[in-house]
Structures are given as C-alpha cells and as structure tokens.
Design an enzyme around this catalytic site. Structure first.
Site, short mmCIF file in Angstrom:
data_model
loop_
_atom_site.label_atom_id
_atom_site.label_comp_id
_atom_site.label_asym_id
_atom_site.label_seq_id
_atom_site.Cartn_x
_atom_site.Cartn_y
_atom_site.Cartn_z
N ARG A 1 41.16 73.70 54.00
CA ARG A 1 41.59 74.09 52.66
C ARG A 1 40.40 74.42 51.76
O ARG A 1 40.49 75.34 50.95
CB ARG A 1 42.47 72.99 52.05
CG ARG A 1 43.88 73.04 52.63
CD ARG A 1 44.80 72.03 52.00
NE ARG A 1 46.19 72.34 52.34
CZ ARG A 1 47.19 71.51 52.11
NH1 ARG A 1 46.98 70.33 51.55
NH2 ARG A 1 48.42 71.86 52.43
N LYS B 1 57.65 64.91 55.99
CA LYS B 1 58.30 65.12 54.69
C LYS B 1 59.72 65.64 54.92
O LYS B 1 60.00 66.83 54.73
CB LYS B 1 57.51 66.11 53.85
CG LYS B 1 56.22 65.53 53.32
CD LYS B 1 55.55 66.55 52.42
CE LYS B 1 54.06 66.39 52.41
NZ LYS B 1 53.38 67.68 52.42
N GLY C 1 49.18 70.98 55.67
CA GLY C 1 47.95 70.22 55.55
C GLY C 1 47.64 69.39 56.78
O GLY C 1 46.54 69.44 57.32
N GLY D 1 55.02 72.84 53.05
CA GLY D 1 56.21 72.95 52.20
C GLY D 1 56.26 74.29 51.49
O GLY D 1 57.32 74.93 51.42
P1 ADP Z 1 52.26 69.05 57.06
O1 ADP Z 1 51.26 68.39 56.16
O2 ADP Z 1 51.61 69.76 58.20
O3 ADP Z 1 53.23 69.91 56.31
P2 ADP Z 1 53.86 66.62 57.04
O4 ADP Z 1 53.09 66.16 55.87
O5 ADP Z 1 55.30 66.89 56.85
O6 ADP Z 1 53.14 67.90 57.73
O7 ADP Z 1 53.80 65.55 58.21
C1 ADP Z 1 52.61 65.08 58.75
C2 ADP Z 1 52.75 63.61 59.12
O8 ADP Z 1 53.83 63.43 59.98
C3 ADP Z 1 51.54 63.07 59.86
O9 ADP Z 1 50.95 62.08 59.02
C4 ADP Z 1 52.12 62.46 61.13
O10 ADP Z 1 51.56 61.21 61.46
C5 ADP Z 1 53.56 62.30 60.77
N1 ADP Z 1 54.44 62.25 61.94
C6 ADP Z 1 54.83 63.27 62.73
N2 ADP Z 1 55.63 62.83 63.72
C7 ADP Z 1 55.76 61.50 63.54
C8 ADP Z 1 56.47 60.47 64.24
N3 ADP Z 1 57.21 60.74 65.30
N4 ADP Z 1 56.39 59.22 63.75
C9 ADP Z 1 55.64 58.96 62.67
N5 ADP Z 1 54.94 59.87 61.98
C10 ADP Z 1 55.00 61.13 62.41
MG MG Z 2 51.33 66.70 54.95
#
Ligand code: ADP
Ligand code: MG
Length: 390
Positions: free
Chosen positions: A37, A197, A347, A370
């Site tokens: 980023r 999320k 992220g 998001g």
């Molecule tokens: P991004 O930031 O890429 O949009 P999110 O913030 O939605 O993604 O999700 C990222 C988080 O999801 C990470 O901290 C990861 O540890 C968690 N995560 C993904 N799969 C699992 C799971 N099965 N159990 C617990 N945490 C998970």
């Molecule tokens: Mg995230």
C-alpha cells in the site's frame, strides 16, 4: 469517470495539497507485514512533490480503539522515509493543537504526515466540522486512498465539501482496472472470496455473482456459506446471523447460472490437534483454519480454465504459518493461468502474496478488498461521488 477531476489531467503546482493516502498496511506488532500500500501511494506523492507542492498527508492505520503507539503513523513514516530520500517526514501528533507555524512555515522538502486519523473519533462519524478543520490545512485536496473510498469518513468524503478535489493516480488506476473487468470480462469468469469481514463482503456479492460463472468460497465467507447450507462447522469463524442473506445469494446464483463452489474438506484443529476433515464430518469442537487438499484440487481445476479471475480474501488463518497452504495454493493456481485477466485485492490478501514470485503475472493488484467489491457492485463509491459533487 469523466465527471471527476483527475490529478493526471491537472497541473497542480506550488500549492499546499492535502493528500488522503492509503498507508493502512498490515501490521505484525509494530512491524509492517506488507509495504504494497505504501508503494502504491508513491506515484501521486512523487508527482505532487515534483511540481513543488507542499504536502499534508492523511491516512489511517489499522483500527485503533484509542490513541496508542502501536498504531502510530511513526511506523509508516519510518518506512516512507526510505522511499523519499531528501525529504523530511514530520509526524504531526495532533494537528488541532499543533503550532500553526508548522503549517505556514512548511518548506518544499518537508512532508507533514498527520497522526493516525482514526485516533480522532470524528473521523469515523464523518463529522463535517472536523472535515472543515482538516481542509484548512491546505488549498487543494487529492483523494488517492482507493481502499478507503467506500467509507464515508471525514478525511475521505468530508474534505471535498470544502476544497477543490481531485482523484489521485492510484484511485484512477484502480477505477480503470475494475471498469475493465466490468465491461470487458471474458468467460469463464471465476470469482474467489475468502477472508474475515463477513457481513461487509457478503453485502457486495450480488453483481459479482451475476458476472461470474463460478464463485469459489473459503475462509470465514466459506464457513458462513457452509453453515447456511446446513453443514456443522464447529467453532470455525463464521457469521450465523448472515444465514438468510447467504440463502438469498444462493438463489441469485441459481438465477444467473453461477455455481457457488463450497470447500469439500477443511484443515483445522480439534483440541489442539491438527486435522483435515471432510465437511460432512466436522466435529463440534473443530475449528477450521484453512481449506483442505481435495478443495485445493477442485478449485485449482476451475481456476486453470478461467479467462477472468477476481480474488479477494485469504482462505485461511494466514497469520499462523500452519494455515497458509490453501491461500498459497490459490495464488499459484491464479498466476499459473497466464491467459486470464486477473484482479486480486485486499489488505490481508496483499500481505499473503506480496513477497511471492510471479507477482507480475497478476493483471491488476488492487489495494482494496471491500472497496474493490463495492465498486464492482455499484460501479462507484462514496469517495468518488464526493469528488463529483464539489
Ligand atoms: P482482505 O484484507 O484481504 O480484504 P479480510 O480482512 O476480509 O481480507 O480477511 C483477512 C483475515 O481473514 C486474515 O486475518 C485471516 O487470518 C482471516 N481468515 C481467513 N480465513 C480464516 C479462517 N478460516 N479462520 C480464521 N481466520 C481466517
Ligand atoms: Mg483485511
């Protein structure tokens, strides 16, 4: 896009410019886990500096509950310094009480970086008075933080009420890449969704389901979909209150002939012991932290045939090295498919992949998760709309 003013098409020179950048990097303690980023924020900053503007940069970092050193912009300033040699980066602890001289006497070689803007509760509540105070720090506003453009917050949608406002280079590039996917996607279109999320992301899946032929799900999103389909998922991360919503998404998928593909096996722990379990045999005290090998093979097969790929969200609890395999596999399956247009963002998704080889085989790396989903869903974002109306 034509109705917003673009930094790339405007000469902004010798001005005091407020830049809403996105320095919201993934942290491991006080260490930066991923600099992507920061790197994506540089072109706008460098262009403005080249034209002798004096910059006041605003960003949030993570989700602090209150002012604390663990979420201080000093962590970012330290890293940023390495990319901008020759500039002094001053973190402004509190711009409201800071000596006015700091701003009026700012030289071209100084960059003023406001302390984590989420330290102020007014940021999240989108307080216009607060936005006005921010706007008084400059003459022009540039919104570059694509990953925040879906949030109605003072430093995103508030400041444009008070200043001539422009879309930065990063924001413009992100909009172009996503518009490309929306308008020129070749089929088969494979969407891949994971992460934590859950309600935020489920809210913006309708258009993606309409566009895609396959939606592969994992992580918390996958668990929630499994639960809604009647599977027992033990103590795994999920959002039971989203069950009805998920059912609606399945109905929508049926209507658009999109196949939602659920994991068939999960990796996790049961009373501390690591196990791989088929989804129809998940015990009550099992916590799933990744997809299993059978799921990998099935997803890999679908990904290998895709012409368009959109991926957001890790498929496992990637902070623990035992549970990164599914996410790594996804990454290699996507980069192995060289003919597909691939859009990958988020992220934590970036944190999971950014140190890997073959990054150049991804067509567009988006800094937003998001924001990317919401932009696909609505074709615009509140931050972009705010640039239009002022
Ligand atoms: P991004 O930031 O890429 O949009 P999110 O913030 O939605 O993604 O999700 C990222 C988080 O999801 C990470 O901290 C990861 O540890 C968690 N995560 C993904 N799969 C699992 C799971 N099965 N159990 C617990 N945490 C998970
Ligand atoms: Mg995230």
């Amino acid at each position: 896009m034509s109705s917003i003013a673009l930094l790339s098409k405007t000469q902004i020179a010798n001005k005091r410019v407020i830049v809403r950048s996105d320095f919201d990097v993934s942290l491991r303690g006080r260490k930066i886990a991923d600099e992507t980023r920061i790197q994506h924020a540089l072109p706008t900053i460098e262009l403005l500096l080249k034209h002798h503007n004096r910059l006041v940069i605003i960003s949030k970092l993570n989700r602090p509950k209150e002012r604390d050193e663990d979420h201080s912009m000093k962590i970012v300033a330290h890293d940023l310094k390495k990319y901008l040699p020759g500039y002094e980066i001053k973190v402004i602890d509190d711009f409201l009480t800071e000596d006015k001289k700091t701003f009026t006497d700012q030289t071209e070689k100084e960059i003023l970086l406001l302390e984590n803007i989420r330290f102020y509760p007014e940021e999240k509540t989108n307080d216009l008075n607060f936005a006005k105070k921010l706007s008084e720090l400059g003459e022009v506003f540039v919104l570059d933080a694509f990953a925040m453009a879906h949030r109605k917050e003072s430093s995103v949608t508030g400041i444009p009420h008070f200043l001539p406002s422009f879309a930065g280079l990063q924001l413009e590039e992100e909009m172009e890449a996503i518009t490309h996917v929306l308008d020129h996607a070749h089929k088969p279109f494979v969407a891949i969704m994971g992460g934590a999320k859950i309600p935020d992301k489920l809210a913006f899946l309708a258009k993606l389901i309409e566009l895609s032929d396959y939606l592969l799900v994992g992580g918390g999103i996958g668990n929630t979909m499994l639960l809604a389909q009647g599977y027992e998922i033990g103590k795994s991360l999920c959002e039971p209150s989203e069950k009805e919503h998920v059912k609606h998404l399945f109905a929508l998928a049926k209507k658009h002939h999109t196949q939602i593909v659920l994991p068939t096996d999960l990796v996790g722990t049961e009373r501390g012991a690591e196990r791989i379990i088929p989804i129809n045999q998940i015990p009550k005290d099992f916590s799933a932290f990744d997809i299993g090998p059978e799921t990998q093979a099935q997803f890999g097969n679908i990904i290998s045939q895709a012409a368009t790929i959109v991926w957001n969200g890790p498929f496992g609890y990637i902070e623990d090295p035992r549970f990164t395999r599914g996410t790594d596999f996804l990454y290699y399956a996507i980069t192995d498919n060289e003919k597909a247009f691939s859009l990958v963002g988020g992220g934590d998704t970036l944190a999971a992949i950014s140190k890997k080889e073959y990054l150049n085989k991804i067509s567009h790396i988006s800094t937003g998760g998001g924001a990317m989903l919401e932009y696909i869903e609505n074709g615009t974002l509140p931050g972009i709309e705010a640039l239009k109306s002022h």
